[in-house]
Design an enzyme around this catalytic site. Structure first.
Site, mmCIF file in Angstrom:
data_model
loop_
_atom_site.group_PDB
_atom_site.id
_atom_site.type_symbol
_atom_site.label_atom_id
_atom_site.label_comp_id
_atom_site.label_asym_id
_atom_site.label_seq_id
_atom_site.Cartn_x
_atom_site.Cartn_y
_atom_site.Cartn_z
ATOM 1 C CD GLU A 49 43.859 38.882 40.023
ATOM 2 O OE1 GLU A 49 43.419 38.301 41.029
ATOM 3 O OE2 GLU A 49 44.270 40.052 40.049
ATOM 4 C CG ASP A 60 43.972 50.200 39.399
ATOM 5 O OD1 ASP A 60 44.566 49.275 39.995
ATOM 6 O OD2 ASP A 60 42.936 50.033 38.733
#
Lengths: 267, 408
Positions: A49, A60
């Site tokens: 990824e 995040d």
């Protein structure tokens, strides 16, 4: 069959689980990423990824936020992520690549142009964090028409109805966010993950990769026993952050952690 | 075939659609973990805004706690000086806590209480929304955490202290540009981590649906009152409305009840900072393009790669790279006009009102006043402008003194 489907099928036949590293493209500089990708493949990862850096990574935690900031300081962009994917494919035609990021860079690129460019770069899947199924139907079709898998997130509070929706719209695999929180958080509850996976399995045949909060080899083994794949991101990026003045060590530490995870997961 | 642009404006206005879209703008662009709490919030909002008991409690709070209705004041001396239209000020600066923000926080806090949430979070730029949130949290005895960019913490120290006195925890955000957008990112991260007990009170008409519609509905009390007051005072509707636009909550609150009154012109005033041509501004409607940030599609300031550009304005409350999706729609449809005012022009607006009318306005509202100084002289003496005086200037004393080289 897409590379992702083929990868999960082959792993399943071999009784193994996918090891999926996440790295932010261009962190800490654009030259670091490509050799790291090849080294990760040698260390036994199954899918990569690649994070698309974004100025406002709302889902995040601090580790990946700072990775984005480092990459953006080097003018990393969606275009350059695609160029890097193209470069990777010149010497690796078998490891699936998934791009993961936020929707605004894609919106500004143009959805159809981006789908074309991703196809040209031979990318296998796209995960757009802030594009839930409600807003993703046209975009999902654009990707599927080019044999690129749209990958969706599932969360601990996703209802069975939503899992069914992701099952229809998504392909390749579903990414189960194992905790309520941001990436890199530290309060993973294994019993909860196990219980939720039963609900997910009842509503989809797609492989389920589990991420958010996987930090070491022991945990990767535990998670691998529950899901079809294990995603590790912040733990790898922490190695970069701890060794910004010695990137050879950063790379060595990342590879060592992935090798240990591979070994634990295959044991 | 229907021409949507024309017809939507002649039919009764009823945006957004049930999924929160204002044309192509708005919507729900968030990570999966936030979908269930957003659905829960939407259900509560749909239910309680039709609930007579809720409406009665909200109305009582607006009257007795906020101090509504706020006056519509005819600034006669200033109007004479400008030599054109009659300027009326909607005095949101006289609300409890000193700005329009409290209209919304009172409403959302009542929703939080009914939903059984015990913890309130908020983002703030100038600190007005943070103060308004800390205020209602104190009143209801709820835990309150306010996220504020560290740049804003420094330039709005007084409001930080007010929030702390009110019992809130103020978290200084060090990521990104360290201003409002980063505070919003951090509040979203908190919400995703504490979804079960936490209610996120967004302060502007942005964010994922239902926030843009819900915050607007709580702020339209401004426009409903202004319309009534204008009719009582002058016997007719105003000719123009002027309000500053950061996220756009005070502007939509004034504009919305007038959208179907097509004789009423609407001017949303963005912050041009050092000047649009310098790139150092906060004017996405004037100089940005559509994109997706913070849960909705709207006009944004982003670069050719889709990264969000750092913004600039003398006014912390306008220092934001996006804008509410309904404003994006009103711009494209042509119903409202969006203009911009520089820091220097805003300062002139600030001084004009202070000297002419004895009212010290907030720097945000000073942008609307500065545009009024351009607009009023172009209109007839019996024309009427309503300006939303969205907040008072006490919080800005340090910024203004510093800018003018005065040590306090």
């Amino acid at each position: 069959m897409s590379r992702l489907a083929a990868t999960f099928e082959a792993l399943s036949k071999a009784g193994r689980k996918a090891l999926i590293p996440f790295i932010t493209t261009g962190d800490p500089n654009p030259e670091f990423t490509l050799p790291l990708m090849h080294a990760m493949v040698e260390a036994g990862v199954d899918i990569i990824e690649l994070g698309i850096p974004f100025s406002d990574p709302m889902a995040d935690g601090p580790v990946i936020q700072r990775a984005s900031e480092r990459a953006l300081a080097h003018k990393m962009s969606l275009r350059r992520v695609l160029a890097l994917a193209t470069e990777f494919r010149k010497t690796n035609q078998h490891t699936p690549l998934v791009l993961m990021g936020y929707v605004n860079p894609i919106e500004i690129f143009g959805y159809e142009s981006f789908a074309d460019a991703a196809k040209l770069a031979d990318v296998d899947g796209i995960l757009t964090v802030d594009l839930p199924p409600e807003e993703a139907s046209e975009y999902g079709s654009l990707l599927k028409a080019r044999a690129i898998d749209p990958i969706f997130l599932l969360a601990p509070n996703s209802t069975d109805d939503r899992i069914k929706k992701m099952d229809v719209l998504g392909s390749g695999y579903l990414y189960y966010v194992s905790l309520k929180g941001v990436t890199g958080a530290g309060h993973l509850n294994i019993a909860d993950v196990e219980a939720k996976l039963q609900h997910i399995r009842a509503n989809t045949q797609l492989p389920v990769a589990i991420g958010f909060g996987v930090k070491d080899a022991a945990m990767s083994k535990t998670i691998a026993d529950i899901g079809d794949g294990v995603v590790v991101g912040s733990a790898l990026i922490s190695k970069i952050e701890a060794n910004l003045d010695d990137l050879d060590t950063a790379k060595r530490d990342i590879i060592a952690l992935l090798a240990a995870m591979r070994q634990a997961m295959d044991a | 075939m229907r021409v949507t642009k024309v017809n939507t404006m002649t039919e009764k206005y009823n945006m957004p659609d049930e999924r929160g879209h204002f044309g192509v703008y708005g919507g729900i662009f968030v990570a999966e973990t936030l979908i269930p709490p957003i659905q829960e919030l939407n259900e509560a909002y749909q239910r309680y805004l039709k609930d007579p008991e809720f409406i009665a409690e909200l109305s009582a709070d607006l009257k007795n706690y906020v101090g509504r209705p706020s006056p519509l004041y005819h600034a006669e001396r200033w109007s004479r000086h400008l030599g054109g239209a009659q300027v009326y000020l909607k005095r949101e600066d006289l609300n409890h806590t000193g700005a329009h923000k409290v209209n919304n926080t009172v409403g959302q806090a009542l929703l939080a209480k009914r939903m059984g949430k015990t913890r309130i979070i908020a983002e703030t730029g100038a600190g007005q929304h943070g103060v308004a949130t800390a205020t209602v949290a104190a009143r209801l005895g709820l835990e309150c955490v306010v996220y504020m960019g560290s740049v804003d913490v420094a330039r709005q120290a007084l409001n930080v202290y007010r929030m702390k006195l009110l019992g809130a925890t103020v978290v200084s955000v060090e990521s990104g540009s360290k201003t409002l957008k980063d505070a919003l990112n951090e509040a979203l991260r908190d919400w995703v981590t504490n979804v079960d007990n936490t209610f996120y009170i967004i302060g502007t008409v942005a964010g994922p649906h239902p926030y843009p519609a819900m915050v607007r509905d709580f702020q339209t009390v401004i426009g409903h009152e202004a319309k009534q007051q204008c009719l009582e005072a002058t016997g007719r509707l105003p000719d123009a409305l002027v309000a500053c636009v950061g996220g756009g909550s005070n502007a939509i609150g004034l504009f919305h009840p007038f959208i179907d009154d097509t004789s009423v012109a609407m001017y949303g005033v963005e912050a041009a900072g050092d000047g649009i041509e310098t790139g150092r501004h906060s004017a996405p409607l004037s100089a940005g393009k559509p994109g997706v940030l913070h849960g909705n599609r709207t006009y944004l300031m982003s670069d050719e790669n889709g990264e969000i550009i750092e913004t600039h304005s003398i006014s912390a409350g306008l220092d934001y790279p996006g804008v509410g999706p309904e404003h994006a729609w009103l711009k494209d449809s042509g119903r409202a006009n969006y203009v911009s005012i520089t820091d220097i022009e805003a300062m002139a607006g600030f001084h004009a009102l202070t000297k002419m009318e004895g009212i010290i306005p907030a720097l945000e509202s000073s942008h609307a006043l500065a545009y009024t100084m351009k607009l009023a002289p172009t209109m007839k003496k019996d024309d009427i402008i309503i300006v939303n005086l969205s907040g008072r200037g006490d919080k800005d004393m340090h910024t203004i003194a510093q800018r003018e080289g005065i040590e306090l």
